[in-house]
Enzyme design. Structure first.
Site, PDB file in Angstrom:
ATOM      1  CG  ASP B 389      -1.965   0.977   1.288  1.00  0.00           C
ATOM      2  OD1 ASP B 389      -2.986   0.749   0.613  1.00  0.00           O
ATOM      3  OD2 ASP B 389      -1.797   2.005   1.978  1.00  0.00           O
ATOM      4  CD  GLU B 418      -2.518   1.692  -3.394  1.00  0.00           C
ATOM      5  OE1 GLU B 418      -1.668   2.045  -2.564  1.00  0.00           O
ATOM      6  OE2 GLU B 418      -3.704   2.076  -3.391  1.00  0.00           O
TER       7      GLU B 418
END
Lengths: 663, 663
Positions: B389, B418
């Site tokens: 993330d 990401e």
């Protein structure tokens, strides 16, 4: 690898895609004294903190010369520039860091806008400024400390107004604070990028090649250095900067070549100047009939001081069978198993008058040192420009060592590489230190070839280190275009060489006297080539191109646009013209204050007409604005309006326009 | 610099422009196990001697794995290839040297043709072969010695015939002699070029993202790992390889977000899984309502062994205010001068439920080690695929250290980045070790945008290290195209993602159930986003796209052309089609044995027709040859002839063709 990440690295900034650089910094970019270098790099960090960066320019000893800050271009790209001093080798590195104070400022502003700013924000900004002040020199530290104190003072204001005040103070302090980051957090490019700065003559020069022995004032005599001193006005009046001599050493007798490259010279024939070395000496001696070394030194001095002309020598690292090296240093030559020396050969061609050095030999260290001493010898005589014969047949490593070594003491030296070989080898020689390079120009005669080649050498990536020198002819190359095209063909090639390239040269007087007869059909050799015999030239020939050459060299000197091959924002640009026999290009300075348009009719026989499309916006001219173009060759002036303009060129009048845009 | 020339260097060969390489070898190129790497380089020397070269491939310990010779491409360019073994880090270097024997052979042949060959030539050849034999291993040495002996023997022939015989013997010996140069004369690239070999899953994968808590079998209950085990057939039947879970750790209560990202959760609301950490534990713990760590391990094992599915975890390196780290390691967080912890903030957005780690903190070494231990912990539970993330908000140096370190022991690990941020940062993350990367695909919806983006990611230089993973939706991104285009829009985006990219993923069941309602007009957030509440999904919905997804994933598995983004000689190619709402591209294997044509109607409302132009020669089809294309979605077969073919797509039937070429 040294630039890989270690645990706990505090260097959050990374630097990528630095330009300009040659092979990632393995070789220097080339510039000339006083030029501005524009540097770009991607500088980025994790998160949203702004980054800042600077260029650090150092001299040969590592001393920092300047450290200009970079400006943001967007999308992590940064740009900066520095101006170069005199000839020498420099290095630039890029440094990048997090700009904590600007990051705080941006955040503070957003919080003010969002209504959530508070006094703690002010405290944070104050702390950052104070820390920064601790790293700054005294005078700056005082200003930063004052700013940090001010930040916390309401100044009689309260609430939102006091925040706005702090914001204003912060904005004033930010550019100052930016420059004093914590040194431990600065990322520096692991390698510094080398910049070789040459004498401006490396960028802009007109060469005139001659065989001194043919320039005697009386017929039937061998020319001398003193003859040449008297000929200097001829060369200087035409506007040449560099007078380049075919080799001037004693010429061997064994296997000497005769007229038209005959295998055997007749008695009295002088031989090729490239058959270097005889009893009188080798690469450090002068041919006795030319004069003495002192005569030569005097010539060099007078040429430079009275005419602004540099004398260039041709250095051909090879020997005639009679060269003293052959006896004194047999270990430098390749011997066949039968004991004979290996002469130069490219079957079926044989060069029995030439022994190449064996750069693979065991004694190559002493060979390299002796080769260096040849250059040093001529440097001692006052020469600083060298044309090197066939450098591609000697190791690249040799040239890299030799040229770097010589330039340490004399960064103003200029070396022209005569490597008519494959592109990768030509380019490698330029990378390892040749200042200028012969090119394929001589064989690029069609519009398509010329457009493609000009794009490559003037606007391709290799221009960072490869400086083309365009020659319409050489003693070895009389192109078919010149053989068949008559006087218009000579003018076409002259205009192309002298206006497309900032460095060009001609082999004269064969050029200005439009000599066009080949040794035999299909050959690019001259009939009765000067390489094998002593000539007498009629320099007073009324058909001589000397007046036109004079005019063109004057145009070059008067128009800065013609004095460099390229520049950020300027340089050469091809323009579409609707006739496959017409070529049209422009050259302009970076600020477009000088714009030269060149139209050439490549057809030496017939008048050609066409319409050219000009990108007026690039010239700073409105799409419907009227402007004048003045033909610098004829003095004619035309009024043009709009991008599309008519060109008509009769080769028997003049096959080219050199137009200056006037506004 | 170490690769600069020293005096007397015997290394006459230079090596330049080696490809493939990322930033000159600073970062590895990426490949997968069993792939062939095609290498090219310029290898050149002074003079006319031919050069030879080879690739030297080494493993992590420097052991040479293979050293294939390079073949000549012409103009100093060479090419070779090697096949990769299993996952790990390899290096390749290039070596080049003068091929003296081939040089002699070429010269000898020319001399024969010129009539000047003699026995001394034979002696020279013999000497070269004997020297070479002295460097070769025994078996080869014997062959070379025999050849050198033979070279000198007339074999009953005389004159020209004996030379022809020697030429034949020489030609047979040359390829052998080429490989045993004098080691002192071999030039080797100063840097070896790294190659990161990943598991094939890194090249070809279909991801399915889910929030495990929403997958309970009975309504009103929190989903558990055991529920997921029972749901594996649903995911496996659709053909997904990777099942990726939103974070499954305990969720903090302080500042917990409520439904639709409300600032305050109502009692009983579950909070966002990215608000990691509570009394029950942090990044190494599982949310108690999901089950135990043992349940999770069982799930990972069953998924892999019974369904061929890898479980991917979401690693979000951030903490809720209740995370144990906050108390145990206050030194890892940024504190404001008033003593409060700095929560994540991008004004006016505030994330009071999230404390970021302070990667600038003094204690960063212990922080980095602890972060590594989080990955190690989950690797110990059997996980080998990680979605990370917001990696761009942590230092690049951290990722380079961490990912390199983890891959030493486990080169089969896969990390999906990401990073929805600027291109340079996205790319840097891929360079420092992320295996796959999220992209801008989600926001590329027009034909022009798609064509430009596909060219960039599939055919641009960054493909050497940046592996795109295309997502039509994520829990954070419901694009306007899906909000407004209805079922056809979902099919369009599915077909594009799954056929243009070898790696793609969907966030389900929001995708297959075509959820399209945004939180508010203009937002890309889902209405009643699963991020803030526990859902119940009707997987039996007859309108579900699950059957189509199943079919498309089956097509991917049956067609090798769809299993890689690019390959030398194959890959993705855009084709002109005369309608701005139709997109047409092909993917093919390097040998063109599998060719897939994809036509997509980007207009989700109206039928669009157009004519496509196909480069039949690239497909190995004659210009007037008949061929069939089979629509793998519908089973329809069309007979086509010639390059120009008709396409008609009614979005309400099916907005895309996936055509396989049959011959």
């Amino acid at each position: 690898m040294s630039d890989r990440s270690e645990i706990g690295s505090g260097q959050r900034v990374v630097i990528e895609n630095v330009s300009p650089a040659v092979d990632g910094g393995r070789f220097p970019i080339k510039r000339t004294a006083g030029e501005v270098v524009v540097v770009e790099a991607d500088i980025l960090a994790d998160g949203h903190d702004p980054v800042a960066g600077r260029i650090v320019l150092t001299d040969e000893k590592g001393k920092v010369l300047t450290a200009p800050c970079l400006e943001v271009l967007g999308n992590d790209r940064f740009r900066g520039e520095f101006t170069l001093g005199g000839p020498g080798r420099y290095h630039y590195a890029i440094e990048g860091w997090i700009d904590h104070f600007s990051g705080w400022l941006a955040q503070f502003q957003k919080r003010i806008e969002g209504g959530s700013a508070d006094n703690v924000d002010l405290e944070i900004g104050t702390l950052i400024l104070r820390e920064t002040a601790g790293r700054a020199p005294k005078r700056i530290a005082g200003r930063l400390t004052r700013a940090s104190d001010e930040l916390m003072r309401p100044g009689g204001l309260s609430g939102a107004k006091s925040f706005q005040r702090a914001l204003r103070i912060g904005r004033l302090a930010a550019p100052l604070a930016r420059e004093y980051p914590d040194p431990d957090t600065i990322t520096r490019t692991p390698k510094a990028f080398p910049v070789e700065v040459n004498d401006p003559l490396a960028r802009f020069s007109a060469w005139y090649e001659m065989f001194p022995r043919s320039w005697a004032f009386e017929s039937g005599r061998h020319g001398t250095f003193d003859d040449i001193i008297l000929r200097l006005p001829y060369v200087a009046n035409m506007g040449f900067d560099i007078l380049y001599f075919a080799p001037l050493h004693p010429i061997g007798a064994t296997h000497r070549k005769g007229r038209n490259n005959a295998l055997k010279a007749e008695p009295g024939e002088p031989g090729s100047p490239w058959g270097i070395g005889a009893g009188e000496g080798g690469h450090k001696a002068v041919h006795p009939e030319l004069g003495t070394l002192d005569d030569f030194k005097r010539l060099v001095k007078i040429a430079r001081e009275s005419y602004g002309i540099e004398i260039a020598l041709d250095i051909a690292l090879q020997c005639s069978p009679d060269h003293p090296y052959v006896v004194e240093h047999p270990e430098w030559f390749r011997r066949r198993p039968d004991g004979t020396l290996q002469y130069a050969e490219n079957p079926p061609k044989k060069y029995q008058d030439i022994y190449p050095f064996d750069f693979d030999c065991q004694a190559r260290q002493s060979l390299w040192l002796e080769m260096r001493s040849i250059f040093e010898h001529w440097i001692d005589q006052g020469v600083r420009v060298f044309r090197v014969d066939n450098p591609h047949t000697k190791p690249f490593a040799f040239w890299e060592w030799l040229l770097s070594d010589l330039k340490v003491a004399r960064p103003d030296l200029i070396f022209l590489s005569e490597a008519f070989t494959r592109p990768a080898a030509m380019r490698r020689l330029a990378k390892v230190g040749f200042t200028q390079s012969y090119t394929y120009f001589t064989w690029r005669n069609d519009k398509w070839e010329l457009e493609s080649y000009l794009s490559e050498v003037m606007n391709g990536p290799h221009r960072e280190y490869f400086r083309p020198n365009f020659w319409p002819n050489t003693p070895d190359i009389l192109h078919e275009y010149l053989q068949t095209g008559g006087r218009p063909a000579f003018i076409v090639r002259l205009v192309l060489a002298a206006t497309a390239a900032a460095n060009y040269g001609i082999y004269g007087p064969a050029f200005e006297l439009t000599l066009a007869k080949p040794r035999e059909p299909g050959s690019e050799e001259y009939w009765e080539s000067e390489k094998y015999e002593i000539k007498q030239w009629n320099l007073e020939d009324p058909e001589s191109l000397a007046p036109l050459i004079t005019q063109i060299n004057r145009i070059r000197r008067e128009n800065p646009a013609l004095q460099s091959d390229w520049s950020a924002g300027g340089g050469l640009m091809l323009h579409p013209i609707d006739n496959p026999l017409l070529l049209f290009y422009s050259k302009r300075t970076a600020d477009a204050s000088n714009i030269i348009l060149v139209a050439v009719n490549l057809d030496p026989y017939n008048t050609q007409i066409g319409w050219v499309d000009l990108p007026l916006d690039r010239f700073g001219i409105g799409w419907d604005e009227a402007f004048e173009v003045e033909d610098l060759l004829t003095g004619s002036v035309w009024s043009w309006r709009g991008a599309r303009n008519y060109i008509e060129l009769n080769p028997h009048h003049l096959p080219a326009h050199i137009l200056r845009v006037r506004r």
